[in-house]
Design a protein around this motif. Structure first.
Motif, PDB file in Angstrom:
ATOM      1  N   THR A  97       0.985  -1.147   0.289  1.00  0.00           N
ATOM      2  CA  THR A  97       0.045   0.072  -0.122  1.00  0.00           C
ATOM      3  C   THR A  97       0.771   1.272   0.577  1.00  0.00           C
ATOM      4  N   GLY A  98       0.309   2.326  -0.205  1.00  0.00           N
ATOM      5  CA  GLY A  98       0.849   3.619  -0.255  1.00  0.00           C
ATOM      6  C   GLY A  98       1.392   3.596  -1.649  1.00  0.00           C
ATOM      7  N   ALA A  99       1.909   5.432  -1.898  1.00  0.00           N
ATOM      8  CA  ALA A  99       2.997   5.935  -3.460  1.00  0.00           C
ATOM      9  C   ALA A  99       3.110   7.088  -3.349  1.00  0.00           C
TER      10      ALA A  99
ATOM     11  N   THR B 125      -6.239  14.253 -13.336  1.00  0.00           N
ATOM     12  CA  THR B 125      -7.169  13.605 -12.372  1.00  0.00           C
ATOM     13  C   THR B 125      -7.377  12.128 -12.258  1.00  0.00           C
ATOM     14  N   VAL B 126      -7.896  12.108 -13.653  1.00  0.00           N
ATOM     15  CA  VAL B 126      -7.446  10.323 -14.039  1.00  0.00           C
ATOM     16  C   VAL B 126      -6.994   9.817 -12.887  1.00  0.00           C
ATOM     17  N   GLN B 127      -5.662  10.031 -13.874  1.00  0.00           N
ATOM     18  CA  GLN B 127      -4.204   9.521 -13.189  1.00  0.00           C
ATOM     19  C   GLN B 127      -3.638   9.118 -11.547  1.00  0.00           C
ATOM     20  N   VAL B 128      -5.039  10.279 -10.529  1.00  0.00           N
ATOM     21  CA  VAL B 128      -4.683  10.638  -9.605  1.00  0.00           C
ATOM     22  C   VAL B 128      -5.537   9.315  -9.006  1.00  0.00           C
ATOM     23  N   LYS B 129      -6.938   9.275  -9.474  1.00  0.00           N
ATOM     24  CA  LYS B 129      -7.685   8.604  -8.533  1.00  0.00           C
ATOM     25  C   LYS B 129      -7.416   6.732  -9.275  1.00  0.00           C
ATOM     26  N   LYS B 130      -6.516   6.611 -10.213  1.00  0.00           N
ATOM     27  CA  LYS B 130      -6.218   5.618 -10.460  1.00  0.00           C
ATOM     28  C   LYS B 130      -4.987   5.002  -9.625  1.00  0.00           C
ATOM     29  N   ALA B 131      -4.302   6.381  -8.929  1.00  0.00           N
ATOM     30  CA  ALA B 131      -3.564   5.431  -8.424  1.00  0.00           C
ATOM     31  C   ALA B 131      -3.745   5.408  -6.818  1.00  0.00           C
TER      32      ALA B 131
ATOM     33  N   ALA C 268      -6.547   4.276  -6.020  1.00  0.00           N
ATOM     34  CA  ALA C 268      -7.403   2.983  -6.386  1.00  0.00           C
ATOM     35  C   ALA C 268      -6.122   1.587  -6.266  1.00  0.00           C
ATOM     36  N   SER C 269      -4.605   1.709  -6.827  1.00  0.00           N
ATOM     37  CA  SER C 269      -4.051   0.578  -6.751  1.00  0.00           C
ATOM     38  C   SER C 269      -3.415   0.811  -5.873  1.00  0.00           C
TER      39      SER C 269
END
Length: 51
Positions: A10-12, A28-34, A36-37
């Motif tokens: 977890t965590g990035a 915004t999409v990239q931040v949301k995907k990050a 979620a991952s």
């Protein structure tokens, strides 16, 4: 924008983005995907050091 995993499960850390600026839809999409991952995101350097 770059995301670097902090620990294996977890965590990035997110770099190459200034959250004070207006973000485009792709960022915004990239931040949301990050999120979620990795579940936890660290944006360093957002606030000046308080001494």
């Amino acid at each position: 924008m770059t995301n670097t995993p902090l620990i294996s499960h977890t965590g990035a850390e997110i770099t190459g983005i200034d959250l004070r600026d207006t973000r485009d839809a792709d960022t915004t999409v990239q931040v949301k995907k990050a999120f979620a991952s990795h579940h936890v995101l660290a944006f360093r350097g957002l606030f000046p050091a308080m001494h």
